[in-house]
Design a protein around this motif. Structure first.
Motif, PDB file in Angstrom:
ATOM      1  N   ASP A 130       0.842  -1.219   0.000  1.00 50.05           N
ATOM      2  CA  ASP A 130       0.000   0.000   0.000  1.00 50.05           C
ATOM      3  C   ASP A 130       0.864   1.251   0.000  1.00 50.05           C
ATOM      4  O   ASP A 130       0.572   2.233  -0.677  1.00 50.05           O
ATOM      5  CB  ASP A 130      -0.865   0.096   1.265  1.00 50.05           C
ATOM      6  CG  ASP A 130      -1.663  -1.130   1.559  1.00 50.05           C
ATOM      7  OD1 ASP A 130      -1.066  -2.091   2.055  1.00 50.05           O
ATOM      8  OD2 ASP A 130      -2.873  -1.104   1.286  1.00 50.05           O
ATOM      9  N   GLU A 186      -5.725   7.545   0.463  1.00 55.83           N
ATOM     10  CA  GLU A 186      -6.147   6.744   1.606  1.00 55.83           C
ATOM     11  C   GLU A 186      -5.010   6.589   2.608  1.00 55.83           C
ATOM     12  O   GLU A 186      -5.241   6.483   3.813  1.00 55.83           O
ATOM     13  CB  GLU A 186      -6.608   5.356   1.135  1.00 55.83           C
ATOM     14  CG  GLU A 186      -7.138   4.505   2.268  1.00 55.83           C
ATOM     15  CD  GLU A 186      -7.415   3.059   1.876  1.00 55.83           C
ATOM     16  OE1 GLU A 186      -6.755   2.518   0.983  1.00 55.83           O
ATOM     17  OE2 GLU A 186      -8.298   2.468   2.507  1.00 55.83           O
ATOM     18  N   GLU A 187      -3.782   6.568   2.117  1.00 53.71           N
ATOM     19  CA  GLU A 187      -2.632   6.289   2.985  1.00 53.71           C
ATOM     20  C   GLU A 187      -2.081   7.525   3.694  1.00 53.71           C
ATOM     21  O   GLU A 187      -1.133   7.409   4.469  1.00 53.71           O
ATOM     22  CB  GLU A 187      -1.513   5.623   2.168  1.00 53.71           C
ATOM     23  CG  GLU A 187      -1.912   4.286   1.556  1.00 53.71           C
ATOM     24  CD  GLU A 187      -2.327   3.247   2.601  1.00 53.71           C
ATOM     25  OE1 GLU A 187      -1.806   3.282   3.733  1.00 53.71           O
ATOM     26  OE2 GLU A 187      -3.196   2.411   2.283  1.00 53.71           O
ATOM     27  N   ASP A 196      -7.048   5.816  -3.962  1.00 58.03           N
ATOM     28  CA  ASP A 196      -6.782   4.671  -3.086  1.00 58.03           C
ATOM     29  C   ASP A 196      -5.678   3.908  -3.820  1.00 58.03           C
ATOM     30  O   ASP A 196      -5.944   3.264  -4.833  1.00 58.03           O
ATOM     31  CB  ASP A 196      -8.050   3.824  -2.943  1.00 58.03           C
ATOM     32  CG  ASP A 196      -7.820   2.566  -2.105  1.00 58.03           C
ATOM     33  OD1 ASP A 196      -6.658   2.286  -1.749  1.00 58.03           O
ATOM     34  OD2 ASP A 196      -8.813   1.859  -1.833  1.00 58.03           O
ATOM     35  N   LEU A 247      -3.865   1.278  -3.295  1.00 52.56           N
ATOM     36  CA  LEU A 247      -4.028  -0.168  -3.434  1.00 52.56           C
ATOM     37  C   LEU A 247      -5.304  -0.566  -2.716  1.00 52.56           C
ATOM     38  O   LEU A 247      -5.414  -0.392  -1.505  1.00 52.56           O
ATOM     39  CB  LEU A 247      -2.824  -0.888  -2.832  1.00 52.56           C
ATOM     40  CG  LEU A 247      -2.396  -2.159  -3.567  1.00 52.56           C
ATOM     41  CD1 LEU A 247      -2.189  -1.912  -5.057  1.00 52.56           C
ATOM     42  CD2 LEU A 247      -1.116  -2.680  -2.971  1.00 52.56           C
ATOM     43  N   ASP A 248      -6.247  -1.038  -3.486  1.00 57.70           N
ATOM     44  CA  ASP A 248      -7.530  -1.439  -2.915  1.00 57.70           C
ATOM     45  C   ASP A 248      -7.599  -2.957  -2.890  1.00 57.70           C
ATOM     46  O   ASP A 248      -7.236  -3.620  -3.860  1.00 57.70           O
ATOM     47  CB  ASP A 248      -8.666  -0.875  -3.781  1.00 57.70           C
ATOM     48  CG  ASP A 248     -10.012  -1.355  -3.283  1.00 57.70           C
ATOM     49  OD1 ASP A 248     -10.435  -0.885  -2.218  1.00 57.70           O
ATOM     50  OD2 ASP A 248     -10.616  -2.219  -3.944  1.00 57.70           O
TER      51      ASP A 248
HETATM   52 MN    MN Z   1      -6.256   0.856   0.006  1.00 56.35          MN
END
Ligand code: MN
Ligand code: AHG
Ligand code: MN
Length: 336
Positions: free
Chosen positions: A72, A95-96, A118, A120-121
């Motif tokens: 991520d 998101e991170e 995002d 890495l989802d």
């Molecule tokens: Mn994610």
């Protein structure tokens, strides 16, 4: 070697689209090219994730004595880095990262777009070799070009998106993006390292047979949602049911499949988490935009998802998205 000129790369496609708009600056094409580049880098790492020591927890030390980054974080760094060094993005939210990052170099402050993503989802699926993805949303900033971006540039309702898209790192890697002109899908050709147009002008089938929801939470869902899910499970002449249940646990892969085949994806609120799990700004809004442009629809259960005025970067929202007639059917229950 003969070059097959029937193929069209992502760059060629976006530049060609630009030709139809004489006044366009090419900034959006540039931004999409940057996203494509970051996606290719992430793809390389995702593909070898089983081989190298990159799966460990963030902060642990790998065999080379380097700090291991979770995928991520790696993906976040790639997207942030490429967009920071490109000329088409004035800032990002991820998101991170707790807060948005306003780029303050002279090129970036003159850019008109901001990007929320995002990186890495579905990342818990990497360890078990299941498809994962990246999701992104692009907005035109509301503060003046030439200044450093502010929170208000990022907190725009989804209906203000200029473009949105996703990358699915699956059995093949695909980048799908939407602008108001349509949704187009590009498959990564590893032999030339290019995303090439494979799914032009994607339309979501008006109806479908797939419903995607985490059944483990069934008894935590609101009664109206339970009623609809129960309808999905029954023989029903009017809707051709029972439907087929498919739920990967990577929203990118789940919604991608439903976009192509027709279907509905739901992440309702639960008794424990009334707002559900998914994040409005970089998980729900981009998919709501893509699906809407493709002819489908999305709601938070009360109003069209794209009309929600956000108040926080990381706010969560119940999410229902899919084929238009399945959404109609869902809403007959939600509105009861
Ligand atoms: Mn994610
Ligand atoms: P992320 O990996 O970015 O945290 O998101 C995972 C999300 C989404 O992809 C998926 O649909 C959902 O989490 C699955 O959640 P449940 O396991 O609660 O169903
Ligand atoms: Mn996610």
């Amino acid at each position: 070697m003969n070059v097959d000129r029937k193929i069209q790369t992502l760059d060629e496609f976006t530049i060609q689209q630009l030709r139809d708009f004489p006044g366009a600056t090419g900034e959006l094409s540039h931004l999409l090219r940057n996203i494509g580049l970051a996606a290719k880098r992430v793809n390389v790492e995702v593909n070898k994730a089983g081989l190298v020591d990159i799966l460990g927890d963030h902060g642990t030390i790998n065999v080379q004595g380097e700090e291991v980054k979770k995928m991520d974080i790696f993906a976040n760094d790639q997207f942030t880095g490429v967009l920071r060094h490109g000329i088409a993005c004035a800032g990002i939210a991820s998101e991170e990262l707790d807060d948005f990052v306003a780029f303050d170099d002279p090129k970036s402050v003159n850019s008109k777009y901001v990007c929320l993503f995002d990186p890495l989802d579905g990342s818990s699926n990497i360890d078990v070799n299941v498809s994962i993805g990246t999701i992104f949303a692009v907005y035109r900033r509301v503060t003046p070009v030439g200044t450093v971006t502010k929170l208000e540039d990022y907190l725009q309702p989804g209906n203000q998106q200029v473009a949105a898209g996703y990358i699915v790192y699956g059995s093949s890697t695909m980048l799908v993006y939407a602008t108001r002109r349509g949704v187009n899908g590009f498959t990564l050709d590893p032999s030339i390292g290019e995303f090439t147009l494979s799914h032009p002008d994607i339309k979501c089938p008006e109806s479908g047979k797939i419903y995607s929801v985490n059944h483990g939470n069934f008894f935590q869902y609101p009664e109206k949602v339970r009623d609809y899910i129960t309808v999905c499970q029954h023989k029903n002449k009017s809707n051709g049911g029972p439907y087929t249940q498919r739920y990967i646990g990577s929203m990118v892969a789940d919604v991608h499949r439903n976009l192509i085949k027709g279907g509905i994806f739901m992440y309702p609120g639960t008794t424990d988490k009334p707002k559900g799990k998914l994040r409005l700004m970089y998980e729900c809004n981009p998919f709501a935009f893509i699906m809407t442009i493709a002819g489908g629809r999305a709601t938070n259960g009360e109003i069209p998802l794209l009309d929600v005025q956000p108040t926080e970067l990381h706010q969560r929202s119940p999410f229902f998205v899919g084929s238009s007639s399945m959404m109609d059917e869902l809403e007959t229950y939600l509105n009861k």
